[in-house]
Design a protein around this motif. Structure first.
Motif, PDB file in Angstrom:
ATOM      1  N   LEU A  75      -2.527  13.668   0.215  1.00  0.00           N
ATOM      2  CA  LEU A  75      -1.701  13.132   1.294  1.00  0.00           C
ATOM      3  C   LEU A  75      -2.527  12.662   2.485  1.00  0.00           C
ATOM      4  O   LEU A  75      -2.280  11.579   3.042  1.00  0.00           O
ATOM      5  CB  LEU A  75      -0.673  14.168   1.743  1.00  0.00           C
ATOM      6  N   ARG A  76      -3.487  13.442   2.885  1.00  0.00           N
ATOM      7  CA  ARG A  76      -4.284  13.109   4.067  1.00  0.00           C
ATOM      8  C   ARG A  76      -5.005  11.771   3.893  1.00  0.00           C
ATOM      9  O   ARG A  76      -5.155  11.019   4.853  1.00  0.00           O
ATOM     10  CB  ARG A  76      -5.282  14.218   4.366  1.00  0.00           C
ATOM     11  N   VAL A  77      -5.432  11.475   2.675  1.00  0.00           N
ATOM     12  CA  VAL A  77      -6.169  10.229   2.435  1.00  0.00           C
ATOM     13  C   VAL A  77      -5.286   8.997   2.594  1.00  0.00           C
ATOM     14  O   VAL A  77      -5.788   7.869   2.640  1.00  0.00           O
ATOM     15  CB  VAL A  77      -6.795  10.230   1.022  1.00  0.00           C
ATOM     16  N   LEU A  78      -3.972   9.186   2.698  1.00  0.00           N
ATOM     17  CA  LEU A  78      -3.052   8.062   2.837  1.00  0.00           C
ATOM     18  C   LEU A  78      -2.934   7.572   4.277  1.00  0.00           C
ATOM     19  O   LEU A  78      -2.452   6.456   4.508  1.00  0.00           O
ATOM     20  CB  LEU A  78      -1.654   8.451   2.338  1.00  0.00           C
ATOM     21  N   LEU A  79      -3.349   8.387   5.233  1.00  0.00           N
ATOM     22  CA  LEU A  79      -3.140   8.058   6.643  1.00  0.00           C
ATOM     23  C   LEU A  79      -3.719   6.698   7.046  1.00  0.00           C
ATOM     24  O   LEU A  79      -3.041   5.925   7.735  1.00  0.00           O
ATOM     25  CB  LEU A  79      -3.702   9.171   7.529  1.00  0.00           C
ATOM     26  N   PRO A  80      -4.950   6.355   6.653  1.00  0.00           N
ATOM     27  CA  PRO A  80      -5.471   5.034   7.046  1.00  0.00           C
ATOM     28  C   PRO A  80      -4.685   3.866   6.435  1.00  0.00           C
ATOM     29  O   PRO A  80      -4.737   2.758   6.950  1.00  0.00           O
ATOM     30  CB  PRO A  80      -6.915   5.054   6.513  1.00  0.00           C
ATOM     31  N   ALA A  81      -3.945   4.146   5.358  1.00  0.00           N
ATOM     32  CA  ALA A  81      -3.192   3.078   4.681  1.00  0.00           C
ATOM     33  C   ALA A  81      -1.696   3.225   4.903  1.00  0.00           C
ATOM     34  O   ALA A  81      -0.893   2.851   4.050  1.00  0.00           O
ATOM     35  CB  ALA A  81      -3.510   3.082   3.187  1.00  0.00           C
ATOM     36  N   TRP A  82      -1.303   3.726   6.066  1.00  0.00           N
ATOM     37  CA  TRP A  82       0.115   4.007   6.293  1.00  0.00           C
ATOM     38  C   TRP A  82       0.972   2.745   6.271  1.00  0.00           C
ATOM     39  O   TRP A  82       2.145   2.788   5.863  1.00  0.00           O
ATOM     40  CB  TRP A  82       0.311   4.764   7.601  1.00  0.00           C
ATOM     41  N   ARG A  83       0.423   1.613   6.678  1.00  0.00           N
ATOM     42  CA  ARG A  83       1.223   0.377   6.678  1.00  0.00           C
ATOM     43  C   ARG A  83       1.601  -0.067   5.263  1.00  0.00           C
ATOM     44  O   ARG A  83       2.789  -0.306   4.990  1.00  0.00           O
ATOM     45  CB  ARG A  83       0.476  -0.735   7.425  1.00  0.00           C
ATOM     46  N   PRO A  84       0.640  -0.207   4.337  1.00  0.00           N
ATOM     47  CA  PRO A  84       1.047  -0.570   2.976  1.00  0.00           C
ATOM     48  C   PRO A  84       1.901   0.496   2.305  1.00  0.00           C
ATOM     49  O   PRO A  84       2.765   0.167   1.481  1.00  0.00           O
ATOM     50  CB  PRO A  84      -0.287  -0.782   2.243  1.00  0.00           C
ATOM     51  N   VAL A  85       1.695   1.771   2.637  1.00  0.00           N
ATOM     52  CA  VAL A  85       2.544   2.834   2.087  1.00  0.00           C
ATOM     53  C   VAL A  85       3.980   2.641   2.557  1.00  0.00           C
ATOM     54  O   VAL A  85       4.938   2.748   1.772  1.00  0.00           O
ATOM     55  CB  VAL A  85       2.034   4.234   2.488  1.00  0.00           C
ATOM     56  N   LEU A  86       4.143   2.315   3.842  1.00  0.00           N
ATOM     57  CA  LEU A  86       5.472   2.068   4.386  1.00  0.00           C
ATOM     58  C   LEU A  86       6.105   0.841   3.751  1.00  0.00           C
ATOM     59  O   LEU A  86       7.294   0.844   3.401  1.00  0.00           O
ATOM     60  CB  LEU A  86       5.392   1.893   5.901  1.00  0.00           C
ATOM     61  N   LEU A  87       5.303  -0.218   3.581  1.00  0.00           N
ATOM     62  CA  LEU A  87       5.814  -1.436   2.947  1.00  0.00           C
ATOM     63  C   LEU A  87       6.237  -1.155   1.514  1.00  0.00           C
ATOM     64  O   LEU A  87       7.309  -1.600   1.070  1.00  0.00           O
ATOM     65  CB  LEU A  87       4.741  -2.528   2.982  1.00  0.00           C
ATOM     66  N   PHE A  88       5.428  -0.422   0.782  1.00  0.00           N
ATOM     67  CA  PHE A  88       5.773  -0.061  -0.597  1.00  0.00           C
ATOM     68  C   PHE A  88       7.071   0.732  -0.639  1.00  0.00           C
ATOM     69  O   PHE A  88       7.926   0.506  -1.504  1.00  0.00           O
ATOM     70  CB  PHE A  88       4.630   0.753  -1.215  1.00  0.00           C
ATOM     71  N   THR A  89       7.237   1.659   0.291  1.00  0.00           N
ATOM     72  CA  THR A  89       8.451   2.469   0.347  1.00  0.00           C
ATOM     73  C   THR A  89       9.686   1.595   0.543  1.00  0.00           C
ATOM     74  O   THR A  89      10.709   1.783  -0.131  1.00  0.00           O
ATOM     75  CB  THR A  89       8.366   3.480   1.504  1.00  0.00           C
TER      76      THR A  89
END
Length: 296
Positions: free
Chosen positions: A57-71
């Motif tokens: 989970l922690r490794v996702l923080l720098p990529a929060w924008r694409p994670v949000l877009l994917f969601t």
């Protein structure tokens, strides 16, 4: 493919063909927003601790924008509109319409010219697939409405865009962490809406449908999918896309007594054939350097 791979493949073909049936049952008593919240919350509760324990989970923080877009494009919008559409569309027809996802993905690839130019068979496949979608909708248009068809079309666009975001922006991140985070974000986003739509009474079949969506069709399905990708690779794993709609159609007809019409039979056959042609891998030419196409 090994026996283990075949077992996982067969399991996913069934598991991801079931949601259309379960959604159709659930929306008889639950609002679409409450259903999406329930499904994502159950999935998040099951997968988030596992992802956290693995440190994914922690490794996702720098990529929060694409994670949000994917969601948004893979879960948030499609699952809501799919639930809304199934308030008026049969689960079998909805599943067959969603079969156009590989077709739209191939069309986007052709339009953007990514990695390689489409061959003649790809264009033929696209045309056949378009004819199949027209048959699915057109031959039975009298019993379907425009609004649910538009909703399913947006679902197809979302299911097409999600894997592209995953491939281009999140491919180096742990898949389980991405899915767990996405389910959590979606659940938190829908929680305020679901709070005002809590049903006073829920029948047993509706409750079981929600549990099945969250536990089997979400948490368990993603775990099996990741294991299948590790076993057979991402290209072979996506072949389940061609089988799921057929499972959805059979379940809708057998368990819910839905009609399986001539238009659905012809349309699905054309969509399936078109998708196979449009997304098929090219044979390398001897006179030119071999360039491996990007996954569709």
């Amino acid at each position: 493919m090994s026996r283990r791979g075949m077992t996982m493949f067969a399991a996913l073909c069934v598991i991801w063909g079931i949601p259309y049936l379960l959604i159709r049952v659930a929306v008889k008593e639950l609002s679409p927003a409450f259903l999406v919240f329930s499904r994502t919350a159950i999935g998040a509760v099951l997968l988030l601790p596992l992802a956290a324990r693995r440190g994914e989970l922690r490794v996702l923080l720098p990529a929060w924008r694409p994670v949000l877009l994917f969601t948004v494009v893979e879960i948030g919008i499609p699952w809501l509109l799919l639930s809304r559409a199934e308030e008026r569309l049969a689960s079998s027809l909805t599943g067959l319409l969603v079969a156009a996802v590989p077709l739209v993905a191939a069309a986007v690839t052709a339009a953007t010219g990514s990695a390689h130019r489409p061959e003649r068979r790809s264009w033929i496949g696209l045309l056949i697939g378009i004819g199949g979608v027209a048959a699915l909708v057109g031959l039975d248009f009298g019993r379907v409405g425009v609004v649910p068809l538009i909703e399913v079309f947006v679902v197809v666009l979302g299911y097409t865009t999600g894997p592209m975001v995953l491939s281009r922006s999140l491919s180096d991140l742990p898949s389980l962490g991405v899915i767990a985070a996405s389910l959590t974000i979606a659940a938190l986003a829908y929680a305020p809406f679901a709070a005002f739509e809590v049903p006073g009474h829920v029948r047993a079949d509706v409750a079981l449908s929600v549990v099945g969506l969250g536990v089997v069709c979400t948490a368990l399905a993603f775990l099996i999918f990741f294991a299948l990708i590790a076993e057979v690779g991402p290209v072979r794993a996506t072949v389940i896309t061609y089988v799921n709609p057929a499972v959805a159609a059979v379940l809708g007809v057998v368990l819910l007594g839905e009609r399986f019409t001539f238009g659905m039979a012809i349309g699905f056959a054309l969509v399936l054939a078109g998708s196979v042609l449009a997304t098929g891998r090219r044979r390398p030419r001897q006179a030119a350097p071999i360039v491996e196409p990007a996954p569709g």
